[in-house]
Design a protein around this motif. Structure first.
Motif, PDB file in Angstrom:
ATOM      1  N   LEU A 249       0.940  -1.203   0.118  1.00 13.89           N
ATOM      2  CA  LEU A 249       0.123   0.064   0.179  1.00 13.89           C
ATOM      3  C   LEU A 249       0.946   1.240   0.112  1.00 13.89           C
ATOM      4  CD1 LEU A 249      -2.893  -0.886   2.571  1.00 13.89           C
ATOM      5  CD2 LEU A 249      -2.962  -1.140   0.143  1.00 13.89           C
ATOM      6  N   ALA A 250       0.383   2.389  -0.672  1.00 14.40           N
ATOM      7  CA  ALA A 250       1.088   3.685  -0.633  1.00 14.40           C
ATOM      8  C   ALA A 250       0.339   4.274   0.471  1.00 14.40           C
ATOM      9  CB  ALA A 250       0.979   4.161  -1.824  1.00 14.40           C
ATOM     10  N   LEU A 251       1.073   4.763   1.419  1.00 13.78           N
ATOM     11  CA  LEU A 251       0.166   5.453   2.658  1.00 13.78           C
ATOM     12  C   LEU A 251       0.932   6.953   2.718  1.00 13.78           C
ATOM     13  CD1 LEU A 251       0.370   2.809   4.870  1.00 13.78           C
ATOM     14  CD2 LEU A 251      -1.520   3.267   3.547  1.00 13.78           C
ATOM     15  N   ASP A 252       0.160   7.575   3.294  1.00 14.13           N
ATOM     16  CA  ASP A 252       0.686   9.223   3.926  1.00 14.13           C
ATOM     17  C   ASP A 252       0.449   9.079   5.151  1.00 14.13           C
ATOM     18  OD1 ASP A 252       1.152   9.850   1.403  1.00 14.13           O
ATOM     19  OD2 ASP A 252      -0.763  10.687   0.927  1.00 14.13           O
ATOM     20  N   SER A 253       1.283  10.067   5.782  1.00 14.93           N
ATOM     21  CA  SER A 253       0.922  10.423   7.306  1.00 14.93           C
ATOM     22  C   SER A 253      -0.393  11.015   7.514  1.00 14.93           C
ATOM     23  CB  SER A 253       2.233  11.203   7.721  1.00 14.93           C
ATOM     24  OG  SER A 253       2.014  11.800   9.045  1.00 14.93           O
ATOM     25  N   TYR A 254      -0.996  10.602   8.677  1.00 20.10           N
ATOM     26  CA  TYR A 254      -2.439  11.169   8.907  1.00 20.10           C
ATOM     27  C   TYR A 254      -2.076  12.735   9.247  1.00 20.10           C
ATOM     28  CZ  TYR A 254      -6.621  12.273  11.835  1.00 20.10           C
ATOM     29  OH  TYR A 254      -7.518  13.030  12.238  1.00 20.10           O
ATOM     30  N   SER A 255      -1.078  12.864  10.000  1.00 23.22           N
ATOM     31  CA  SER A 255      -0.982  14.244  10.994  1.00 23.22           C
ATOM     32  C   SER A 255      -0.456  15.245   9.976  1.00 23.22           C
ATOM     33  CB  SER A 255       0.056  14.156  11.854  1.00 23.22           C
ATOM     34  OG  SER A 255       1.230  13.715  11.597  1.00 23.22           O
ATOM     35  N   VAL A 256       0.258  14.784   8.699  1.00 19.16           N
ATOM     36  CA  VAL A 256       0.875  15.769   7.793  1.00 19.16           C
ATOM     37  C   VAL A 256      -0.245  16.021   6.811  1.00 19.16           C
ATOM     38  CG1 VAL A 256       2.340  15.818   5.973  1.00 19.16           C
ATOM     39  CG2 VAL A 256       3.101  14.880   7.801  1.00 19.16           C
ATOM     40  N   LYS A 257      -1.386  15.165   6.247  1.00 19.59           N
ATOM     41  CA  LYS A 257      -2.329  15.249   5.597  1.00 19.59           C
ATOM     42  C   LYS A 257      -3.336  16.235   6.194  1.00 19.59           C
ATOM     43  CE  LYS A 257      -2.709  13.089   2.145  1.00 19.59           C
ATOM     44  NZ  LYS A 257      -1.948  13.241   0.868  1.00 19.59           N
ATOM     45  N   LEU A 258      -3.597  15.982   7.522  1.00 15.72           N
ATOM     46  CA  LEU A 258      -4.575  16.806   8.219  1.00 15.72           C
ATOM     47  C   LEU A 258      -4.188  18.041   8.481  1.00 15.72           C
ATOM     48  CD1 LEU A 258      -7.249  16.846   9.864  1.00 15.72           C
ATOM     49  CD2 LEU A 258      -5.994  16.266  11.783  1.00 15.72           C
ATOM     50  N   ASN A 259      -2.713  18.321   8.567  1.00 18.87           N
ATOM     51  CA  ASN A 259      -2.289  19.715   8.803  1.00 18.87           C
ATOM     52  C   ASN A 259      -2.342  20.625   7.175  1.00 18.87           C
ATOM     53  OD1 ASN A 259      -0.699  21.789  10.349  1.00 18.87           O
ATOM     54  ND2 ASN A 259       0.681  21.487   8.749  1.00 18.87           N
ATOM     55  N   ALA A 260      -2.094  19.766   6.328  1.00 21.53           N
ATOM     56  CA  ALA A 260      -2.084  20.199   5.014  1.00 21.53           C
ATOM     57  C   ALA A 260      -3.484  20.743   4.817  1.00 21.53           C
ATOM     58  CB  ALA A 260      -1.569  19.463   4.035  1.00 21.53           C
ATOM     59  N   LEU A 261      -4.399  19.939   4.886  1.00 19.21           N
ATOM     60  CA  LEU A 261      -5.928  20.352   4.851  1.00 19.21           C
ATOM     61  C   LEU A 261      -6.521  21.466   5.654  1.00 19.21           C
ATOM     62  CD1 LEU A 261      -8.465  19.489   2.995  1.00 19.21           C
ATOM     63  CD2 LEU A 261      -8.975  17.872   4.970  1.00 19.21           C
ATOM     64  N   GLN A 262      -5.831  21.440   6.835  1.00 14.27           N
ATOM     65  CA  GLN A 262      -6.408  22.532   7.615  1.00 14.27           C
ATOM     66  C   GLN A 262      -5.629  23.902   7.261  1.00 14.27           C
ATOM     67  OE1 GLN A 262      -5.362  21.067  11.577  1.00 14.27           O
ATOM     68  NE2 GLN A 262      -7.005  20.244  11.867  1.00 14.27           N
ATOM     69  N   VAL A 263      -4.602  23.828   6.624  1.00 15.53           N
ATOM     70  CA  VAL A 263      -3.967  25.035   6.350  1.00 15.53           C
ATOM     71  C   VAL A 263      -4.466  25.655   4.849  1.00 15.53           C
ATOM     72  CG1 VAL A 263      -1.558  26.228   5.354  1.00 15.53           C
ATOM     73  CG2 VAL A 263      -1.630  24.562   7.460  1.00 15.53           C
ATOM     74  N   ALA A 264      -4.681  24.762   4.283  1.00  9.30           N
ATOM     75  CA  ALA A 264      -5.530  25.025   2.997  1.00  9.30           C
ATOM     76  C   ALA A 264      -6.770  25.724   3.234  1.00  9.30           C
ATOM     77  CB  ALA A 264      -5.597  23.524   1.968  1.00  9.30           C
ATOM     78  N   VAL A 265      -7.805  25.161   4.201  1.00 11.61           N
ATOM     79  CA  VAL A 265      -8.866  25.862   4.454  1.00 11.61           C
ATOM     80  C   VAL A 265      -8.650  27.001   4.930  1.00 11.61           C
ATOM     81  CG1 VAL A 265     -10.999  25.457   5.802  1.00 11.61           C
ATOM     82  CG2 VAL A 265      -9.946  23.556   4.492  1.00 11.61           C
ATOM     83  N   GLU A 266      -7.773  27.266   5.934  1.00  9.67           N
ATOM     84  CA  GLU A 266      -7.714  28.621   6.527  1.00  9.67           C
ATOM     85  C   GLU A 266      -7.025  29.654   5.604  1.00  9.67           C
ATOM     86  OE1 GLU A 266      -5.060  27.582   9.649  1.00  9.67           O
ATOM     87  OE2 GLU A 266      -6.426  26.404  11.076  1.00  9.67           O
ATOM     88  N   THR A 267      -6.294  29.103   4.831  1.00  9.12           N
ATOM     89  CA  THR A 267      -5.653  30.206   3.679  1.00  9.12           C
ATOM     90  C   THR A 267      -6.662  30.468   2.717  1.00  9.12           C
ATOM     91  OG1 THR A 267      -3.625  29.078   3.956  1.00  9.12           O
ATOM     92  CG2 THR A 267      -4.073  30.432   1.772  1.00  9.12           C
ATOM     93  N   ALA A 268      -7.705  29.636   2.453  1.00  9.85           N
ATOM     94  CA  ALA A 268      -8.677  29.847   1.663  1.00  9.85           C
ATOM     95  C   ALA A 268      -9.895  30.827   2.357  1.00  9.85           C
ATOM     96  CB  ALA A 268      -9.632  28.673   1.062  1.00  9.85           C
ATOM     97  N   ASN A 269      -9.987  30.740   3.415  1.00 11.69           N
ATOM     98  CA  ASN A 269     -10.904  31.465   4.216  1.00 11.69           C
ATOM     99  C   ASN A 269     -10.313  32.847   4.436  1.00 11.69           C
ATOM    100  OD1 ASN A 269     -12.890  29.626   4.613  1.00 11.69           O
ATOM    101  ND2 ASN A 269     -11.827  29.002   6.669  1.00 11.69           N
TER     102      ASN A 269
END
Length: 282
Positions: A249-269
Protein backbone atom coordinates in the motif's frame (compact mmCIF):
# COMPACT_ATOMS: atom_id res chain seq x y z
CA UNK A 1 40.29 11.70 14.43
CA UNK A 2 37.75 14.41 13.68
CA UNK A 3 38.60 18.04 14.37
CA UNK A 4 36.74 21.30 13.86
CA UNK A 5 40.00 23.21 13.48
CA UNK A 6 42.75 22.82 10.90
CA UNK A 7 45.19 19.98 11.58
CA UNK A 8 48.79 20.74 10.66
CA UNK A 9 49.79 18.97 7.42
CA UNK A 10 52.84 17.33 9.02
CA UNK A 11 50.73 15.96 11.90
CA UNK A 12 48.11 14.81 9.46
CA UNK A 13 50.75 13.02 7.36
CA UNK A 14 52.18 11.32 10.46
CA UNK A 15 48.75 10.10 11.56
CA UNK A 16 48.01 8.76 8.10
CA UNK A 17 51.28 6.82 8.18
CA UNK A 18 50.02 5.29 11.41
CA UNK A 19 46.78 4.36 9.56
CA UNK A 20 44.75 6.97 11.39
CA UNK A 21 42.15 8.77 9.30
CA UNK A 22 42.04 12.51 9.97
CA UNK A 23 39.18 14.81 9.02
CA UNK A 24 39.61 18.48 9.89
CA UNK A 25 37.60 21.69 9.43
CA UNK A 26 34.39 19.94 10.38
CA UNK A 27 31.37 22.26 10.47
CA UNK A 28 29.40 22.92 13.64
CA UNK A 29 26.21 21.55 12.05
CA UNK A 30 27.80 18.09 11.76
CA UNK A 31 28.93 17.82 15.37
CA UNK A 32 25.58 16.86 16.92
CA UNK A 33 24.72 14.06 14.44
CA UNK A 34 28.33 12.81 14.66
CA UNK A 35 28.07 12.57 18.44
CA UNK A 36 24.74 10.73 18.15
CA UNK A 37 26.16 8.33 15.58
CA UNK A 38 29.43 7.46 17.30
CA UNK A 39 28.73 8.14 20.98
CA UNK A 40 31.93 10.21 21.19
CA UNK A 41 32.24 13.41 23.20
CA UNK A 42 33.97 16.57 22.03
CA UNK A 43 37.12 17.70 23.84
CA UNK A 44 38.56 21.19 23.91
CA UNK A 45 42.21 20.44 24.60
CA UNK A 46 44.86 17.69 24.50
CA UNK A 47 46.70 19.10 27.49
CA UNK A 48 44.58 17.04 29.89
CA UNK A 49 44.04 13.27 30.00
CA UNK A 50 41.16 12.14 27.80
CA UNK A 51 38.54 10.06 29.66
CA UNK A 52 37.72 6.69 28.05
CA UNK A 53 34.04 7.61 27.62
CA UNK A 54 35.03 10.40 25.22
CA UNK A 55 35.95 7.85 22.57
CA UNK A 56 33.25 6.73 20.19
CA UNK A 57 32.92 3.65 18.02
CA UNK A 58 31.23 2.64 14.78
CA UNK A 59 30.45 -0.69 13.13
CA UNK A 60 32.33 0.10 9.94
CA UNK A 61 33.96 2.93 8.04
CA UNK A 62 33.96 3.16 4.25
CA UNK A 63 35.63 5.57 1.88
CA UNK A 64 33.24 6.22 -1.01
CA UNK A 65 34.47 7.94 -4.17
CA UNK A 66 32.25 9.68 -6.72
CA UNK A 67 34.29 11.22 -9.49
CA UNK A 68 36.85 13.52 -7.94
CA UNK A 69 35.09 13.69 -4.57
CA UNK A 70 35.73 11.46 -1.60
CA UNK A 71 33.20 10.76 1.15
CA UNK A 72 33.69 9.14 4.53
CA UNK A 73 30.71 6.88 5.25
CA UNK A 74 30.31 6.04 8.92
CA UNK A 75 28.14 2.98 9.58
CA UNK A 76 26.88 2.99 13.20
CA UNK A 77 26.36 0.03 15.50
CA UNK A 78 22.97 -1.65 15.66
CA UNK A 79 22.43 -0.20 19.14
CA UNK A 80 22.51 3.37 17.83
CA UNK A 81 19.07 4.81 16.85
CA UNK A 82 20.61 6.67 13.89
CA UNK A 83 21.85 5.86 10.42
CA UNK A 84 23.95 7.56 7.78
CA UNK A 85 23.34 8.08 4.07
CA UNK A 86 25.62 9.07 1.22
CA UNK A 87 23.85 11.41 -1.20
CA UNK A 88 25.45 12.18 -4.52
CA UNK A 89 24.49 14.02 -7.67
CA UNK A 90 26.27 15.64 -10.58
CA UNK A 91 25.17 19.12 -9.53
CA UNK A 92 25.01 20.95 -6.24
CA UNK A 93 21.34 21.72 -6.83
CA UNK A 94 20.62 18.01 -7.22
CA UNK A 95 22.37 17.23 -3.93
CA UNK A 96 20.39 19.95 -2.15
CA UNK A 97 17.17 18.52 -3.56
CA UNK A 98 18.09 15.04 -2.32
CA UNK A 99 18.86 16.48 1.12
CA UNK A 100 15.47 18.18 1.19
CA UNK A 101 13.70 14.96 0.23
CA UNK A 102 15.52 13.02 2.97
CA UNK A 103 14.75 15.70 5.55
CA UNK A 104 11.06 15.64 4.59
CA UNK A 105 11.01 11.83 4.82
CA UNK A 106 12.68 11.99 8.22
CA UNK A 107 10.13 14.54 9.43
CA UNK A 108 7.24 12.33 8.27
CA UNK A 109 8.77 9.28 9.96
CA UNK A 110 9.09 11.18 13.24
CA UNK A 111 5.45 12.25 13.03
CA UNK A 112 4.37 8.67 12.30
CA UNK A 113 6.28 7.42 15.34
CA UNK A 114 4.71 10.16 17.46
CA UNK A 115 1.22 9.55 16.04
CA UNK A 116 1.06 6.11 14.36
CA UNK A 117 -1.84 6.85 12.04
CA UNK A 118 -1.87 6.78 8.25
CA UNK A 119 -4.23 7.44 5.37
CA UNK A 120 -4.27 6.02 1.87
CA UNK A 121 -1.79 7.75 -0.44
CA UNK A 122 -1.44 8.21 -4.15
CA UNK A 123 -4.25 10.76 -4.21
CA UNK A 124 -6.90 8.21 -3.23
CA UNK A 125 -7.70 9.99 0.02
CA UNK A 126 -8.27 13.26 -1.84
CA UNK A 127 -10.50 11.72 -4.52
CA UNK A 128 -12.49 9.71 -1.98
CA UNK A 129 -12.99 12.80 0.17
CA UNK A 130 -13.99 14.84 -2.88
CA UNK A 131 -16.51 12.18 -3.90
CA UNK A 132 -17.88 12.01 -0.36
CA UNK A 133 -18.25 15.79 -0.06
CA UNK A 134 -19.92 15.96 -3.47
CA UNK A 135 -22.34 13.21 -2.45
CA UNK A 136 -23.16 14.89 0.88
CA UNK A 137 -23.72 18.28 -0.78
CA UNK A 138 -26.50 16.77 -2.85
CA UNK A 139 -28.22 15.41 0.25
CA UNK A 140 -28.08 18.54 2.42
CA UNK A 141 -31.41 19.39 4.06
CA UNK A 142 -33.23 22.72 4.09
CA UNK A 143 -32.78 22.95 7.87
CA UNK A 144 -29.00 22.63 7.48
CA UNK A 145 -28.97 25.31 4.80
CA UNK A 146 -30.94 27.62 7.08
CA UNK A 147 -28.45 26.93 9.88
CA UNK A 148 -25.54 27.79 7.56
CA UNK A 149 -27.33 30.89 6.27
CA UNK A 150 -26.87 30.15 2.56
CA UNK A 151 -28.90 28.98 -0.38
CA UNK A 152 -28.64 25.57 -1.98
CA UNK A 153 -26.85 27.03 -5.00
CA UNK A 154 -24.28 28.82 -2.82
CA UNK A 155 -23.69 25.64 -0.83
CA UNK A 156 -23.20 23.67 -4.03
CA UNK A 157 -20.73 26.23 -5.42
CA UNK A 158 -18.59 26.07 -2.27
CA UNK A 159 -18.71 22.26 -2.21
CA UNK A 160 -17.74 22.02 -5.90
CA UNK A 161 -14.82 24.42 -5.37
CA UNK A 162 -13.59 22.36 -2.43
CA UNK A 163 -13.90 19.14 -4.43
CA UNK A 164 -12.03 20.63 -7.40
CA UNK A 165 -9.19 21.66 -5.11
CA UNK A 166 -8.90 18.12 -3.75
CA UNK A 167 -9.04 16.61 -7.23
CA UNK A 168 -6.42 19.06 -8.48
CA UNK A 169 -4.11 17.92 -5.68
CA UNK A 170 -4.64 14.29 -6.67
CA UNK A 171 -4.10 15.07 -10.39
CA UNK A 172 -0.75 16.71 -9.65
CA UNK A 173 0.60 13.28 -8.61
CA UNK A 174 0.43 12.07 -12.21
CA UNK A 175 3.96 12.45 -13.63
CA UNK A 176 3.82 10.14 -16.67
CA UNK A 177 1.42 12.17 -18.79
CA UNK A 178 -1.43 9.72 -18.19
CA UNK A 179 -5.11 10.37 -17.63
CA UNK A 180 -6.66 10.42 -14.16
CA UNK A 181 -9.88 8.52 -13.44
CA UNK A 182 -11.98 7.84 -10.37
CA UNK A 183 -14.18 4.81 -9.80
CA UNK A 184 -17.84 5.33 -8.91
CA UNK A 185 -17.87 2.75 -6.11
CA UNK A 186 -14.90 3.54 -3.88
CA UNK A 187 -13.94 7.00 -5.10
CA UNK A 188 -10.27 6.05 -5.56
CA UNK A 189 -7.86 7.49 -8.09
CA UNK A 190 -6.83 5.39 -11.09
CA UNK A 191 -4.31 6.24 -13.79
CA UNK A 192 -4.04 5.16 -17.42
CA UNK A 193 -0.78 5.56 -19.29
CA UNK A 194 -0.92 7.58 -22.52
CA UNK A 195 0.34 4.53 -24.45
CA UNK A 196 -2.73 2.44 -23.53
CA UNK A 197 -4.86 1.41 -26.57
CA UNK A 198 -8.19 3.20 -26.86
CA UNK A 199 -10.15 0.02 -27.60
CA UNK A 200 -8.92 -1.70 -24.42
CA UNK A 201 -11.58 -2.79 -21.94
CA UNK A 202 -11.72 -0.61 -18.81
CA UNK A 203 -11.02 -3.50 -16.45
CA UNK A 204 -7.94 -4.38 -18.54
CA UNK A 205 -6.65 -0.80 -18.79
CA UNK A 206 -6.42 -0.42 -15.02
CA UNK A 207 -4.15 -2.61 -12.95
CA UNK A 208 -5.00 -1.10 -9.60
CA UNK A 209 -5.82 2.15 -7.85
CA UNK A 210 -3.06 4.59 -6.98
CA UNK A 211 -2.79 3.51 -3.34
CA UNK A 212 -2.81 -0.20 -4.19
CA UNK A 213 -5.83 -1.13 -2.07
CA UNK A 214 -8.18 -2.15 -4.89
CA UNK A 215 -7.62 -4.03 -8.13
CA UNK A 216 -9.58 -3.63 -11.33
CA UNK A 217 -12.86 -5.55 -11.29
CA UNK A 218 -15.55 -6.21 -13.85
CA UNK A 219 -18.26 -4.59 -11.71
CA UNK A 220 -16.40 -1.27 -11.36
CA UNK A 221 -17.18 1.82 -13.42
CA UNK A 222 -14.80 4.71 -13.96
CA UNK A 223 -15.21 8.35 -14.89
CA UNK A 224 -12.69 11.05 -15.72
CA UNK A 225 -11.48 12.80 -12.60
CA UNK A 226 -13.36 16.08 -12.23
CA UNK A 227 -16.50 15.00 -14.09
CA UNK A 228 -19.46 16.39 -12.13
CA UNK A 229 -22.13 14.81 -14.35
CA UNK A 230 -21.26 11.20 -13.48
CA UNK A 231 -23.58 9.29 -11.18
CA UNK A 232 -21.52 7.87 -8.33
CA UNK A 233 -22.95 5.38 -5.84
CA UNK A 234 -20.16 5.76 -3.29
CA UNK A 235 -19.85 3.21 -0.51
CA UNK A 236 -19.50 5.14 2.74
CA UNK A 237 -17.86 2.23 4.59
CA UNK A 238 -14.98 0.77 2.62
CA UNK A 239 -14.56 -2.97 2.87
CA UNK A 240 -11.20 -4.68 2.90
CA UNK A 241 -10.71 -6.50 -0.41
CA UNK A 242 -10.27 -10.28 -0.51
CA UNK A 243 -6.71 -9.94 -1.86
CA UNK A 244 -5.17 -7.59 0.64
CA UNK A 245 -1.41 -6.83 0.75
CA UNK A 246 -0.61 -4.21 3.43
CA UNK A 247 3.08 -4.10 2.48
CA UNK A 248 2.19 -2.93 -1.03
CA UNK A 249 0.00 0.00 0.00
CA UNK A 250 1.01 3.61 -0.61
CA UNK A 251 0.31 5.50 2.60
CA UNK A 252 0.56 9.09 3.78
CA UNK A 253 1.04 10.41 7.28
CA UNK A 254 -2.30 11.26 8.87
CA UNK A 255 -0.96 14.25 10.81
CA UNK A 256 0.80 15.70 7.74
CA UNK A 257 -2.28 15.26 5.55
CA UNK A 258 -4.58 16.74 8.19
CA UNK A 259 -2.28 19.71 8.78
CA UNK A 260 -2.05 20.40 5.03
CA UNK A 261 -5.84 20.30 4.71
CA UNK A 262 -6.34 22.63 7.66
CA UNK A 263 -3.78 25.12 6.35
CA UNK A 264 -5.44 25.06 2.91
CA UNK A 265 -8.90 25.72 4.37
CA UNK A 266 -7.63 28.50 6.65
CA UNK A 267 -5.76 30.12 3.75
CA UNK A 268 -8.85 29.96 1.55
CA UNK A 269 -10.95 31.57 4.30
CA UNK A 270 -8.34 34.29 4.73
CA UNK A 271 -8.34 35.05 0.99
CA UNK A 272 -12.13 35.25 0.98
CA UNK A 273 -12.15 37.58 3.99
CA UNK A 274 -9.52 39.88 2.47
CA UNK A 275 -11.15 39.76 -0.97
CA UNK A 276 -7.73 40.08 -2.59
CA UNK A 277 -6.05 37.39 -4.65
CA UNK A 278 -2.37 37.28 -5.66
CA UNK A 279 -1.95 35.52 -8.99
CA UNK A 280 1.32 33.94 -10.01
CA UNK A 281 2.00 34.89 -13.64
CA UNK A 282 4.74 32.27 -13.91
Amino acid sequence: VVCQKVVHPMLKQYLREQQVIVEDRLGVALMKPLIQLTGAQSISSYYHPIPPDCYGNVKNLCVVKFGSKRFLHLIPNESKPVCSLVLCNRTEAGVNELKLVCQSAECVMRLVIKEPLAVLGGGCTETHLATYVGHQSQCVTDDKLAELGCSRIEHRIVADSFCRSLESTASSLEHDGGENFVDTKYGHRWSVLPSAPLHTDWSEAFSGCACGLYKAQQNLNWTVLGDRTANRSLEMYLKKPSEYFPDRLALDSYSVKLNALQVAVETANLVVDLQYVIQDQN
